[in-house]
Design a protein around this motif. Structure first.
Motif, PDB file in Angstrom:
ATOM      1  N   THR A 172    -121.328  74.015  36.848  1.00 10.12           N
ATOM      2  CA  THR A 172    -119.847  72.892  35.578  1.00 10.12           C
ATOM      3  C   THR A 172    -120.036  71.340  35.137  1.00 10.12           C
ATOM      4  O   THR A 172    -119.520  70.815  34.569  1.00 10.12           O
ATOM      5  N   GLY A 173    -120.624  70.849  36.468  1.00 14.53           N
ATOM      6  CA  GLY A 173    -120.019  69.466  36.566  1.00 14.53           C
ATOM      7  C   GLY A 173    -121.806  68.499  36.799  1.00 14.53           C
ATOM      8  O   GLY A 173    -122.613  68.849  37.826  1.00 14.53           O
ATOM      9  N   LEU A 174    -122.413  67.872  35.177  1.00 19.89           N
ATOM     10  CA  LEU A 174    -123.726  67.268  35.711  1.00 19.89           C
ATOM     11  C   LEU A 174    -123.654  65.919  35.162  1.00 19.89           C
ATOM     12  O   LEU A 174    -122.578  65.520  35.030  1.00 19.89           O
ATOM     13  N   ALA A 175    -124.657  64.935  36.157  1.00 18.63           N
ATOM     14  CA  ALA A 175    -124.743  63.904  35.509  1.00 18.63           C
ATOM     15  C   ALA A 175    -125.618  63.237  34.264  1.00 18.63           C
ATOM     16  O   ALA A 175    -126.573  64.367  34.195  1.00 18.63           O
ATOM     17  N   VAL A 176    -125.532  62.029  33.393  1.00 18.31           N
ATOM     18  CA  VAL A 176    -126.487  62.092  32.167  1.00 18.31           C
ATOM     19  C   VAL A 176    -127.717  62.205  33.265  1.00 18.31           C
ATOM     20  O   VAL A 176    -128.364  61.333  34.157  1.00 18.31           O
ATOM     21  N   GLY A 177    -128.489  62.601  32.322  1.00 15.81           N
ATOM     22  CA  GLY A 177    -130.498  63.163  33.236  1.00 15.81           C
ATOM     23  C   GLY A 177    -130.515  64.155  34.137  1.00 15.81           C
ATOM     24  O   GLY A 177    -131.590  64.119  34.166  1.00 15.81           O
ATOM     25  N   GLU A 178    -129.304  64.875  34.658  1.00 15.90           N
ATOM     26  CA  GLU A 178    -128.807  65.788  35.602  1.00 15.90           C
ATOM     27  C   GLU A 178    -129.632  67.423  35.004  1.00 15.90           C
ATOM     28  O   GLU A 178    -129.050  67.307  33.917  1.00 15.90           O
ATOM     29  N   SER A 179    -130.746  68.160  35.790  1.00 15.38           N
ATOM     30  CA  SER A 179    -130.068  69.714  34.681  1.00 15.38           C
ATOM     31  C   SER A 179    -130.481  70.736  36.024  1.00 15.38           C
ATOM     32  O   SER A 179    -130.094  70.128  37.132  1.00 15.38           O
ATOM     33  N   THR A 180    -130.265  71.054  36.047  1.00 12.14           N
ATOM     34  CA  THR A 180    -129.694  72.877  36.831  1.00 12.14           C
ATOM     35  C   THR A 180    -129.923  73.967  35.979  1.00 12.14           C
ATOM     36  O   THR A 180    -130.163  74.667  34.624  1.00 12.14           O
ATOM     37  N   THR A 181    -130.468  75.029  36.717  1.00 11.10           N
ATOM     38  CA  THR A 181    -130.291  76.690  36.373  1.00 11.10           C
ATOM     39  C   THR A 181    -129.182  77.234  36.273  1.00 11.10           C
ATOM     40  O   THR A 181    -128.471  77.199  36.815  1.00 11.10           O
ATOM     41  N   TYR A 182    -129.303  78.294  35.431  1.00  8.34           N
ATOM     42  CA  TYR A 182    -128.107  78.953  34.910  1.00  8.34           C
ATOM     43  C   TYR A 182    -128.683  80.462  34.986  1.00  8.34           C
ATOM     44  O   TYR A 182    -130.132  80.406  33.939  1.00  8.34           O
ATOM     45  N   PHE A 183    -128.081  81.259  35.222  1.00  8.82           N
ATOM     46  CA  PHE A 183    -128.016  82.433  35.278  1.00  8.82           C
ATOM     47  C   PHE A 183    -126.900  83.346  34.875  1.00  8.82           C
ATOM     48  O   PHE A 183    -125.835  83.417  35.311  1.00  8.82           O
ATOM     49  N   ALA A 184    -127.176  84.402  33.976  1.00  8.98           N
ATOM     50  CA  ALA A 184    -126.562  85.405  33.377  1.00  8.98           C
ATOM     51  C   ALA A 184    -126.373  86.710  34.348  1.00  8.98           C
ATOM     52  O   ALA A 184    -127.454  87.487  33.881  1.00  8.98           O
ATOM     53  N   ALA A 185    -125.703  86.738  34.705  1.00  9.12           N
ATOM     54  CA  ALA A 185    -125.278  88.057  35.657  1.00  9.12           C
ATOM     55  C   ALA A 185    -124.751  89.142  34.947  1.00  9.12           C
ATOM     56  O   ALA A 185    -123.633  88.828  34.627  1.00  9.12           O
ATOM     57  N   ILE A 186    -125.187  89.855  34.500  1.00  8.92           N
ATOM     58  CA  ILE A 186    -124.542  90.834  33.791  1.00  8.92           C
ATOM     59  C   ILE A 186    -124.803  92.668  34.535  1.00  8.92           C
ATOM     60  O   ILE A 186    -125.780  92.804  36.152  1.00  8.92           O
ATOM     61  N   PHE A 187    -123.617  93.357  34.479  1.00  9.13           N
ATOM     62  CA  PHE A 187    -123.285  94.535  34.721  1.00  9.13           C
ATOM     63  C   PHE A 187    -123.092  95.060  33.657  1.00  9.13           C
ATOM     64  O   PHE A 187    -122.019  94.841  32.943  1.00  9.13           O
TER      65      PHE A 187
END
Length: 432
Positions: free
Chosen positions: A303-318
């Protein structure tokens, strides 16, 4: 013929093997009287000191018309204080030993002195305890079946249930009400139930729980749990293990409850057989609690990114049973694409996995929806991780707006700041 028995005080606080448990009669004709302790749930308590004056048994049951005239045989007179919280992992304290005539003893009682007993906090300060009676009082033990004393001698175990005997009054700082509950068993005629309690990680992986309680009941599962009778209980250790000891042979109902603050539901397993001299292994998997919408969704990612940085999010569903769900029916949203954008996998209309990219310093809300389930996270973008944006603060909203927590637990609350145009603000001084 008279043989000696050990009278023991025993503690079954955590799931571990009993260190000095005897597999059979002690063989020297002596009966040992031992004291033990069931789980005590208050982490803030440092000591529970109980002054045991004496212990006696009787050949007749302590009920009915014969109770007033029954003969009592003193089997131990320790006349000293025992810290019940030291009786852990199957440890026992020897109260005394005596020669007893072989036979059955359906009644046992313990006399304690409340004037010489005390409960203290971890800080060392005394806790207020309403003992309900000053001086010496007699505690009648629950004896499930008569205590059979063979000629070879053996061990009588007295289980002093601290958790049930000291009830918290309103708030823990206010002290305790003493409602004594003890039981007595012949050590060699009992068995154990032990195993590991499991929960779920946010990624859907089964994992041993840290904390909780496992309770063992006698009763009929076709009837209300209010009719069940508690036989014994034990806490769950930090590695998820537990052990409930000194259980008479029979089928039991086992109920596992997670530590407060989790989103797991209690689990009940039956029938669980126990045989004398054996350990019944029972691992228990707790499922997610039904939150009224058939399950839950959690977003996993940085939940903390630098400008121009990318990361992967995953929706964990139960689902409501706690089972992980794989689906492409997931919709993603960003509250401010100029700060944080979302990129779906090529050729898909929905996916549990997306790429999130930071574009400008500030905050944005990333949310995901699948059917009736939804979740959201606040993402902060900034070269130094601290972000920084905007003009004067117009609104302050706490997230979550309300929540219920158990006594002694902690919870996370975040202050969401926005300007007059509704933009998220960061790097502002707050007073709580």
């Amino acid at each position: 013929m008279k043989r000696a028995w050990w009278i023991l005080a025993v503690a079954a606080l955590v799931g571990a093997c009993a260190g000095d448990r005897t597999a059979g009669p002690v063989g020297d004709g002596m009966t040992r009287i031992l004291l033990t302790d069931s789980p005590f749930p208050y982490d803030s308590v440092g000591r529970v000191d109980v002054h045991v004056v004496r212990v006696a048994v009787s050949r007749t049951a302590d009920t009915g018309a014969a109770a007033a005239s029954q003969e009592w045989i003193t089997v131990a007179e320790p006349d000293r204080v025992f810290n019940l919280l030291e009786l852990r992992d199957g440890a026992t304290a020897l109260l005394g030993e005596v020669e007893l005539t072989a036979g059955e003893y359906p009644a046992l009682r313990m006399v304690i002195n409340t004037n010489l007993s005390n409960v203290s906090w971890r800080s060392g300060e005394d806790a207020a305890v309403d003992w309900q009676h000053p001086g010496e009082i007699t505690l009648n033990a629950l004896v499930e079946g008569a205590l059979a004393v063979p000629e070879a001698g053996g061990r009588i175990v007295i289980d002093f249930d601290v958790g049930r005997s000291f009830a918290s009054i309103a708030e823990p700082a206010d002290g305790f009400l003493f409602i004594p509950w003890i039981r007595a068993v012949n050590d060699v005629t009992t068995g154990e139930i032990a195993g590991t309690l499991y929960g779920w990680t946010i990624e859907g992986e089964s994992w041993p729980l840290d904390g909780g309680v496992v309770a063992v009941y006698r009763g009929d599962t076709t009837r209300s749990p209010a009719t069940w009778s508690l036989a014994a209980s034990a806490p769950v250790d930090r590695d998820g293990s537990y052990a409930v000891r000194y259980l008479a042979p029979r089928d039991y109902i086992v109920q596992a409850t997670p530590a407060p603050g989790t989103d797991l539901a209690a689990a009940t397993v039956w029938p669980v057989p126990v045989a004398a001299g054996t350990r019944t292994m029972l691992d228990i998997q707790l499922q997610r609690a039904d939150q009224g919408i058939g399950g839950f969704l959690r977003i996993v990612g940085d939940t903390g990114l630098a400008v121009g940085e990318s990361t992967t999010y995953f929706a964990a569903i139960f689902d409501a049973m706690g089972d992980s769900v794989l689906t492409d029916d997931v919709s993603w949203f960003t509250s401010d694409p100029s700060i944080v954008s979302i990129t779906m996998p090529a050729g898909t209309g929905g996916s549990q996995t997306v790429v999130v990219t930071g574009h400008a310093e500030g905050y944005a809300v990333i949310s995901a929806t699948s059917g009736s389930l939804s979740g959201e996270v606040y993402v902060r973008v900034g070269d130094d991780g601290g972000g920084g944006s905007g003009g004067p603060v117009a609104t302050v909203v706490l997230s979550p707006a309300s929540q219920t927590i158990q006594l002694g637990d902690s919870a996370y609350v975040e202050a969401i700041l926005r300007d007059a145009e509704g933009r998220l603000l960061s790097d502002r001084s707050l007073t709580w």
